[in-house]
Design an enzyme around this catalytic site. Structure first.
Site, PDB file in Angstrom:
ATOM      1  N   ASP A 112       0.881  -1.165   0.000  1.00 38.62           N
ATOM      2  CA  ASP A 112       0.000   0.000   0.000  1.00 38.62           C
ATOM      3  C   ASP A 112       0.922   1.220   0.000  1.00 38.62           C
ATOM      4  O   ASP A 112       1.568   1.506   1.010  1.00 38.62           O
ATOM      5  CB  ASP A 112      -0.891  -0.031   1.256  1.00 38.62           C
ATOM      6  CG  ASP A 112      -1.905   1.107   1.272  1.00 38.62           C
ATOM      7  OD1 ASP A 112      -1.912   1.939   0.340  1.00 38.62           O
ATOM      8  OD2 ASP A 112      -2.695   1.162   2.232  1.00 38.62           O
ATOM      9  N   THR A 143      -1.969  -1.198  -3.878  1.00 43.58           N
ATOM     10  CA  THR A 143      -3.310  -0.703  -3.536  1.00 43.58           C
ATOM     11  C   THR A 143      -3.326   0.805  -3.269  1.00 43.58           C
ATOM     12  O   THR A 143      -3.669   1.249  -2.169  1.00 43.58           O
ATOM     13  CB  THR A 143      -3.853  -1.431  -2.286  1.00 43.58           C
ATOM     14  OG1 THR A 143      -2.961  -1.180  -1.181  1.00 43.58           O
ATOM     15  CG2 THR A 143      -3.988  -2.918  -2.502  1.00 43.58           C
ATOM     16  N   ASN A 145      -4.574   4.758  -3.341  1.00 45.82           N
ATOM     17  CA  ASN A 145      -5.804   5.514  -3.536  1.00 45.82           C
ATOM     18  C   ASN A 145      -5.628   6.374  -4.793  1.00 45.82           C
ATOM     19  O   ASN A 145      -4.594   6.306  -5.470  1.00 45.82           O
ATOM     20  CB  ASN A 145      -6.172   6.307  -2.264  1.00 45.82           C
ATOM     21  CG  ASN A 145      -5.125   7.355  -1.884  1.00 45.82           C
ATOM     22  OD1 ASN A 145      -4.418   7.880  -2.737  1.00 45.82           O
ATOM     23  ND2 ASN A 145      -5.030   7.656  -0.597  1.00 45.82           N
ATOM     24  N   GLN A 146      -6.616   7.169  -5.093  1.00 42.70           N
ATOM     25  CA  GLN A 146      -6.600   7.973  -6.324  1.00 42.70           C
ATOM     26  C   GLN A 146      -5.365   8.871  -6.394  1.00 42.70           C
ATOM     27  O   GLN A 146      -4.642   8.900  -7.402  1.00 42.70           O
ATOM     28  CB  GLN A 146      -7.875   8.824  -6.334  1.00 42.70           C
ATOM     29  CG  GLN A 146      -8.050   9.737  -7.522  1.00 42.70           C
ATOM     30  CD  GLN A 146      -9.432  10.398  -7.493  1.00 42.70           C
ATOM     31  OE1 GLN A 146     -10.182  10.299  -6.518  1.00 42.70           O
ATOM     32  NE2 GLN A 146      -9.780  11.055  -8.588  1.00 42.70           N
ATOM     33  N   ILE A 213     -20.300   7.282   2.137  1.00 40.55           N
ATOM     34  CA  ILE A 213     -20.946   7.591   3.414  1.00 40.55           C
ATOM     35  C   ILE A 213     -20.472   8.986   3.831  1.00 40.55           C
ATOM     36  O   ILE A 213     -19.272   9.264   3.777  1.00 40.55           O
ATOM     37  CB  ILE A 213     -20.536   6.553   4.482  1.00 40.55           C
ATOM     38  CG1 ILE A 213     -20.946   5.139   4.042  1.00 40.55           C
ATOM     39  CG2 ILE A 213     -21.153   6.885   5.837  1.00 40.55           C
ATOM     40  CD1 ILE A 213     -20.307   4.021   4.860  1.00 40.55           C
ATOM     41  N   PRO A 214     -21.379   9.875   4.230  1.00 37.35           N
ATOM     42  CA  PRO A 214     -20.960  11.234   4.593  1.00 37.35           C
ATOM     43  C   PRO A 214     -20.285  11.270   5.959  1.00 37.35           C
ATOM     44  O   PRO A 214     -20.847  11.753   6.944  1.00 37.35           O
ATOM     45  CB  PRO A 214     -22.266  12.030   4.587  1.00 37.35           C
ATOM     46  CG  PRO A 214     -23.334  11.019   4.844  1.00 37.35           C
ATOM     47  CD  PRO A 214     -22.839   9.711   4.303  1.00 37.35           C
ATOM     48  N   ALA A 215     -19.099  10.690   6.028  1.00 41.27           N
ATOM     49  CA  ALA A 215     -18.321  10.676   7.278  1.00 41.27           C
ATOM     50  C   ALA A 215     -16.883  10.443   6.883  1.00 41.27           C
ATOM     51  O   ALA A 215     -16.606   9.996   5.768  1.00 41.27           O
ATOM     52  CB  ALA A 215     -18.809   9.556   8.200  1.00 41.27           C
ATOM     53  N   ASP A 222      -5.914   0.951   5.251  1.00 42.16           N
ATOM     54  CA  ASP A 222      -5.090  -0.136   5.797  1.00 42.16           C
ATOM     55  C   ASP A 222      -5.905  -1.424   5.934  1.00 42.16           C
ATOM     56  O   ASP A 222      -5.413  -2.521   5.621  1.00 42.16           O
ATOM     57  CB  ASP A 222      -4.527   0.274   7.164  1.00 42.16           C
ATOM     58  CG  ASP A 222      -3.725   1.563   7.077  1.00 42.16           C
ATOM     59  OD1 ASP A 222      -3.104   1.798   6.023  1.00 42.16           O
ATOM     60  OD2 ASP A 222      -3.723   2.334   8.045  1.00 42.16           O
TER      61      ASP A 222
HETATM   62  P1  ATP Z   1      -7.712   6.405   3.887  1.00 43.21           P
HETATM   63  O1  ATP Z   1      -8.564   7.512   3.282  1.00 43.21           O
HETATM   64  O2  ATP Z   1      -8.330   5.703   5.044  1.00 43.21           O
HETATM   65  O3  ATP Z   1      -6.285   6.813   4.046  1.00 43.21           O
HETATM   66  P2  ATP Z   1      -7.049   5.349   1.422  1.00 43.21           P
HETATM   67  O4  ATP Z   1      -7.058   6.763   0.988  1.00 43.21           O
HETATM   68  O5  ATP Z   1      -5.789   4.618   1.432  1.00 43.21           O
HETATM   69  O6  ATP Z   1      -7.689   5.259   2.825  1.00 43.21           O
HETATM   70  P3  ATP Z   1      -9.498   4.991   0.197  1.00 43.21           P
HETATM   71  O7  ATP Z   1      -9.599   4.532  -1.191  1.00 43.21           O
HETATM   72  O8  ATP Z   1      -9.771   6.389   0.542  1.00 43.21           O
HETATM   73  O9  ATP Z   1      -8.066   4.530   0.623  1.00 43.21           O
HETATM   74  O10 ATP Z   1     -10.418   4.129   1.143  1.00 43.21           O
HETATM   75  C1  ATP Z   1     -10.329   2.735   1.180  1.00 43.21           C
HETATM   76  C2  ATP Z   1     -11.706   2.117   1.150  1.00 43.21           C
HETATM   77  O11 ATP Z   1     -12.463   2.578   2.262  1.00 43.21           O
HETATM   78  C3  ATP Z   1     -12.537   2.475  -0.063  1.00 43.21           C
HETATM   79  O12 ATP Z   1     -12.388   1.495  -1.050  1.00 43.21           O
HETATM   80  C4  ATP Z   1     -13.959   2.428   0.477  1.00 43.21           C
HETATM   81  O13 ATP Z   1     -14.468   1.116   0.372  1.00 43.21           O
HETATM   82  C5  ATP Z   1     -13.813   2.723   1.942  1.00 43.21           C
HETATM   83  N1  ATP Z   1     -14.235   4.060   2.347  1.00 43.21           N
HETATM   84  C6  ATP Z   1     -13.453   5.026   2.879  1.00 43.21           C
HETATM   85  N2  ATP Z   1     -14.174   6.112   3.172  1.00 43.21           N
HETATM   86  C7  ATP Z   1     -15.447   5.846   2.826  1.00 43.21           C
HETATM   87  C8  ATP Z   1     -16.680   6.573   2.862  1.00 43.21           C
HETATM   88  N3  ATP Z   1     -16.742   7.813   3.337  1.00 43.21           N
HETATM   89  N4  ATP Z   1     -17.787   5.967   2.408  1.00 43.21           N
HETATM   90  C9  ATP Z   1     -17.744   4.728   1.919  1.00 43.21           C
HETATM   91  N5  ATP Z   1     -16.621   3.996   1.854  1.00 43.21           N
HETATM   92  C10 ATP Z   1     -15.489   4.523   2.297  1.00 43.21           C
HETATM   93  N1  PLP Z   2      -0.690   5.297   9.684  1.00 42.49           N
HETATM   94  C1  PLP Z   2      -0.599   6.319  10.540  1.00 42.49           C
HETATM   95  C2  PLP Z   2       0.490   6.364  11.557  1.00 42.49           C
HETATM   96  C3  PLP Z   2      -1.509   7.350  10.493  1.00 42.49           C
HETATM   97  O1  PLP Z   2      -1.433   8.340  11.353  1.00 42.49           O
HETATM   98  C4  PLP Z   2      -2.501   7.324   9.502  1.00 42.49           C
HETATM   99  C5  PLP Z   2      -3.420   8.418   9.409  1.00 42.49           C
HETATM  100  O2  PLP Z   2      -4.528   8.440   9.684  1.00 42.49           O
HETATM  101  C6  PLP Z   2      -2.594   6.274   8.628  1.00 42.49           C
HETATM  102  C7  PLP Z   2      -1.664   5.265   8.742  1.00 42.49           C
HETATM  103  C8  PLP Z   2      -3.647   6.264   7.545  1.00 42.49           C
HETATM  104  O3  PLP Z   2      -4.348   5.113   7.486  1.00 42.49           O
HETATM  105  P1  PLP Z   2      -5.497   4.927   6.397  1.00 42.49           P
HETATM  106  O4  PLP Z   2      -4.902   5.235   5.049  1.00 42.49           O
HETATM  107  O5  PLP Z   2      -5.864   3.501   6.481  1.00 42.49           O
HETATM  108  O6  PLP Z   2      -6.613   5.837   6.829  1.00 42.49           O
HETATM  109 MG    MG Z   3      -8.732   7.988   1.210  1.00 44.14          MG
HETATM  110 NA    NA Z   4      -5.372   2.541  -0.574  1.00 45.60          NA
HETATM  111 MG    MG Z   5      -4.237   4.838   2.644  1.00 39.61          MG
END
Ligand code: ATP
Ligand code: PLP
Ligand code: MG
Ligand code: NA
Ligand code: MG
Length: 296
Positions: A112, A143, A145-146, A213-215, A222
């Site tokens: 990741d 894996t 994110n965008q 989800i609005p949160a 992770d």
């Molecule tokens: P994070 O934002 O926790 O650092 P990330 O940026 O590495 O994670 P994201 O793609 O943002 O990865 O989120 C991982 C997964 O979490 C998404 O595929 C989705 O299923 C879920 N997810 C995160 N936030 C939401 C949300 N607000 N509503 C629905 N699903 C969510």
């Molecule tokens: N690891 C640490 C130490 C963090 O503080 C954070 C931030 O929230 C994350 C990982 C991010 O994890 P995730 O991308 O799963 O939200």
């Molecule tokens: Mg994210």
């Molecule tokens: Na990710």
């Molecule tokens: Mg992440």
């Protein structure tokens, strides 16, 4: 499917709350894996403003690896890495990949590439080129994110087409499995998955639509990567099924989280929510598929 394995998981540790190894180890154990965590740092809590704790450096990581090797304990089926805070630590992780592959050439490295989110980097900028040039080429599954996929490919991702193109670009650089865990298009989240079964072939690609989800949650990325490791190993030729299982589990965790915060009298939109991981173990062990993959 009963296929499991032994996972070395190098990620951060929070005393309270669920990010890094705290959101990866328990779910992988529930899926039947032996998980050996190395804590790349430990801190009080996942929020950034006041963080107190300790950071493991590359030399200390290597000492642990040497200790395991001296005792003949370095056989792993999987290496999992998440947030890494420095170039020297990431360089040592690359040495760990080589070492583990010298013992098990079939090692699967699930990476990741945690660098940032929503347009902002939260690691030192020098890490980007190390991920791009040295880590991506040795990863088995990636894996991002965008935002991270944009950093790794160098182009903007604003459509499904862009997401699929980014995956093809990343396959060419190394990993046979790529999952962009979410791209946000018009307020809806799309997971884009891509499996290149043979080098040079066009990959099998799919999407999963995930209502947003609005949160705001922490630890979801992770958890998602851990679940993708767990399920894709059980369905090695069916990444679309592995992703359905992972997304369905994760969404159950998130809806329980929102419900529990509401029950306790909190407005889930006002702060970042700690996922209700321990309370969701049935949904992790045996998810009901509620989110389907659509092949392109
Ligand atoms: P994070 O934002 O926790 O650092 P990330 O940026 O590495 O994670 P994201 O793609 O943002 O990865 O989120 C991982 C997964 O979490 C998404 O595929 C989705 O299923 C879920 N997810 C995160 N936030 C939401 C949300 N607000 N509503 C629905 N699903 C969510
Ligand atoms: N690891 C640490 C130490 C963090 O503080 C954070 C931030 O929230 C994350 C990982 C991010 O994890 P995730 O991308 O799963 O939200
Ligand atoms: Mg994210
Ligand atoms: Na990710
Ligand atoms: Mg992440």
């Amino acid at each position: 499917p009963t296929e499991t394995g032994r996972v070395l998981s190098i990620q951060s540790h929070t005393v309270q709350g669920y990010v890094g190894n705290k959101s990866a180890v328990f779910p992988l154990q529930l899926l039947g894996y032996d998980v050996d965590p190395i804590m790349s740092q430990q801190q009080d809590f996942a929020g950034y403003p006041t963080f107190k704790g300790q950071v493991l450096n590359g030399k200390q990581l290597w000492e642990l690896i040497e200790g395991l090797e001296a005792n003949n304990l370095l056989y792993y089926t999987h290496l999992l890495t998440g947030y890494i805070g420095s170039v020297s630590f990431l360089d040592t992780v690359l040495e760990v990949v080589n070492k583990l592959r010298s013992i098990n050439p079939a090692l699967t490295y699930v990476c990741d590439p945690v660098m940032g989110d929503e347009g902002k980097l939260y690691v030192p900028p020098e890490l980007v080129s190390v991920y791009r040039e040295k880590v991506v080429p040795v990863a088995s599954m990636l894996t991002p994110n965008q935002f991270e996929a944009e950093q790794l490919t160098g182009f903007r991702i604003v459509s499904e087409q862009d997401g699929r193109e980014a995956c093809r670009h990343l396959h060419a650089a190394g990993p046979s499995k790529v999952v962009i865990t979410s791209i946000c298009i018009d307020g809806t989240l799309l997971l884009i998955g891509s499996h290149q079964k043979e080098k040079g072939q066009s990959p099998v690609q799919f999407k999963i639509v995930i209502p947003k989800i609005p949160a705001y949650f922490t630890g979801t990325g992770d958890l998602m990567t851990a679940l993708l490791l767990g399920w894709s190993n059980k369905y090695p030729d069916n990444l679309e099924k592995a992703a359905e299982l992972a997304v369905s589990s994760l969404q159950s965790v998130l809806s329980r989280t929102v419900k529990d915060y509401e029950k306790a009298g909190y407005d889930p939109q006002t702060s970042s929510l700690e996922i209700r991981l321990i309370q969701s173990q049935d949904d992790i062990r045996d998810p009901e598929i509620k989110y389907n993959s659509h092949l392109y």
